[in-house]
Design an enzyme around this catalytic site. Structure first.
Site, PDB file in Angstrom:
ATOM      1  N   LEU A  94      -4.063  21.144  29.663  1.00  0.00           N
ATOM      2  CA  LEU A  94      -2.777  21.523  30.227  1.00  0.00           C
ATOM      3  C   LEU A  94      -2.964  22.170  31.597  1.00  0.00           C
ATOM      4  O   LEU A  94      -3.711  23.136  31.737  1.00  0.00           O
ATOM      5  CB  LEU A  94      -2.063  22.499  29.284  1.00  0.00           C
ATOM      6  CG  LEU A  94      -0.653  22.925  29.693  1.00  0.00           C
ATOM      7  CD1 LEU A  94       0.300  21.734  29.640  1.00  0.00           C
ATOM      8  CD2 LEU A  94      -0.164  24.047  28.798  1.00  0.00           C
ATOM      9  N   ASP A 138      -4.173   5.199  41.704  1.00  0.00           N
ATOM     10  CA  ASP A 138      -2.791   5.697  41.702  1.00  0.00           C
ATOM     11  C   ASP A 138      -2.757   7.148  42.165  1.00  0.00           C
ATOM     12  O   ASP A 138      -2.033   7.976  41.616  1.00  0.00           O
ATOM     13  CB  ASP A 138      -2.168   5.564  40.313  1.00  0.00           C
ATOM     14  CG  ASP A 138      -0.637   5.705  40.341  1.00  0.00           C
ATOM     15  OD1 ASP A 138      -0.035   5.482  41.415  1.00  0.00           O
ATOM     16  OD2 ASP A 138      -0.055   6.044  39.305  1.00  0.00           O
TER      17      ASP A 138
END
Length: 450
Positions: A94, A138
């Site tokens: 996270l 990306d």
């Protein structure tokens, strides 16, 4: 059961969405570890992309890359109503301070020293990737995440490749190198270098250098046609100092990274020797202080708006219309309306979102106002049947963007209005977010702790 579960995780709330996945803030029910849980419904997912991301992340371990914690191809998502859905999931480290892009767009550009600090971290993460024979394909500001110490971590490896040459058209609009548009083979590392240039330019300028690297884009055509001086004069217009707003070394590095010819772009080793790269960078403590100041600036700007509370009488009618559903199974009951009972999701602050603000108005009052916004600005919109959220398609100045507005419960009196991009350009998304915030401004009358 108040929250859905997925494998060994309890899903707390949605913190991101994508083309075929939804990212949940989730907690392991046994260990208590909090993760970003990327969930893909099997019927709508490209299995190759998911397996590719897992395969790539398994072999990576670097402080500037989001770590893989676990995954499953055969999990069950159990929803609050007991419905079970077969899914795949990837549990990821996270990044508690959100993404770098939101912070810059909402608080202003970086000076070159601050941009250099994060460019160093971006290069270190990318160098580790390339040393493993992997290209990201990306790279964009949305995938530049910040951990609890505001250190940068590269994320989202679904389009990554371990091939030296590629042909598939992967990437995101304004960050795709020109050779991708040709349909011919291209070098994965070279297109990463191009994306690095776009990101670095955006950090310093506060806006992208062009919309896309194609013939149709007037700004990139200045680069394609070797009119680079005109390109810089166009971007320096109305800036303090004119052309000197950007340092000469900065312009030289950007010129190389955005080259039409991929072989003219500097390698990572050459970038490390570039005079702009080797110049002064702030200390970790100085950057932490700068980012904390920016975060506080956002919170203060969201508090005590001077906007009036809009007339929501029409919005109430619009929202009420979306609160009913008709049964298509029996023609005789088509006109029968059944109220939808929505669940107010609890707000949790484990991860920072810079596109959110707080209110003491009720969820219904806020949804009425959002309905007014949708009537005036949305190309399409749909209120969710289970939670207090709405998905909106918005036509921005230069492109279309999809986003979700959720109402979350902070406590008995406070609500959080959180806006999450689903697709489209980040700068277009912030334009849409600012319109939402302005529309709800008169109802944004409290801070998280106030």
């Amino acid at each position: 059961m108040e929250n859905s579960t997925c494998g060994p995780y309890e899903c707390l709330r949605t913190i991101g969405t994508g083309g075929f996945s939804e990212v949940k803030l989730a907690k392991h029910v046994e260990t208590g570890e909090v993760v970003a849980l990327k969930i893909m419904k099997e019927m709508s997912v490209d299995l190759e992309l998911v397996r590719n991301e897992i395969s790539i992340l398994q072999d990576l371990n670097h402080p500037n890359i989001v770590n893989l914690i676990g995954w499953s191809e055969e999990a069950i998502l159990t929803q609050p109503d007991g419905q079970e859905i077969p899914v795949m999931y990837i549990a990821l480290e996270l990044a508690t301070n959100g993404d770098l892009c939101d912070l810059i767009i909402l608080t202003g550009r970086f000076i070159e020293d601050h941009a250099r600090y994060y460019f160093h971290q971006m290069l270190e993460g990318l160098d580790h990737l390339h040393s493993q024979g992997i290209s990201h394909r990306d790279l964009k500001p949305d995938n530049m995440m910040l951990d609890d110490e505001f250190d940068l971590k590269l994320a989202d490896f679904g389009f990554s490749s371990n091939q030296a040459l590629n042909e598939t058209r992967r990437g995101t609009g304004g960050y795709m190198a020109p050779e991708i548009y040709t349909g011919l083979e291209y070098s994965g590392p070279c297109i990463d270098l191009f994306a690095m240039g776009v990101i670095l330019f955006s950090m310093v300028a506060g806006n992208p250098p062009f919309r896309e690297s194609s013939l149709s884009d007037p700004h990139y055509n200045l680069i394609r046609s070797n009119r680079i001086d005109t390109f810089w004069h166009a971007h320096s217009r109305s800036r303090e100092g004119g052309l000197d707003f950007f340092s000469e070394d900065f312009r030289h590095l950007i010129n190389g990274l955005l080259s039409l010819n991929p072989h003219e772009r500097p390698s990572l080793a050459e970038i490390r020797e570039h005079p702009w790269y080797t110049a002064t960078i702030p200390t970790k403590e100085e950057m932490f202080e700068e980012l904390e100041k920016r975060r506080q600036q956002i919170e203060e700007s969201n508090n005590q708006s001077e906007e009036e509370v809009p007339d929501t009488s029409e919005g109430q009618t619009l929202y009420t219309h979306h609160q009913v559903q008709r049964s298509p199974s029996n023609p005789e009951e088509e006109k029968k309306e059944t109220s939808i009972k929505r669940r107010l999701v609890e707000f949790t602050k484990e991860v920072a979102k810079y596109t959110r603000f707080y209110s003491t108005y009720t969820e219904s009052e806020l949804c009425n106002t959002i309905a007014c916004f949708c009537k005036d600005y949305a190309k399409e919109y749909k209120f969710d049947d289970e939670e207090y959220k709405v998905t909106i398609k918005f036509e921005a100045e230069l492109g279309e963007v999809d986003f979700q507005v959720s109402i979350l419960k902070v406590d008995e009196k406070k609500r959080c209005i959180e806006v999450i991009k689903q697709s489209g350009d980040k700068f277009d998304f912030i334009e849409a977010y600012n319109k939402v915030k302005k529309c709800l401004g008169g109802q944004a009358n409290t801070t998280l702790n106030g």
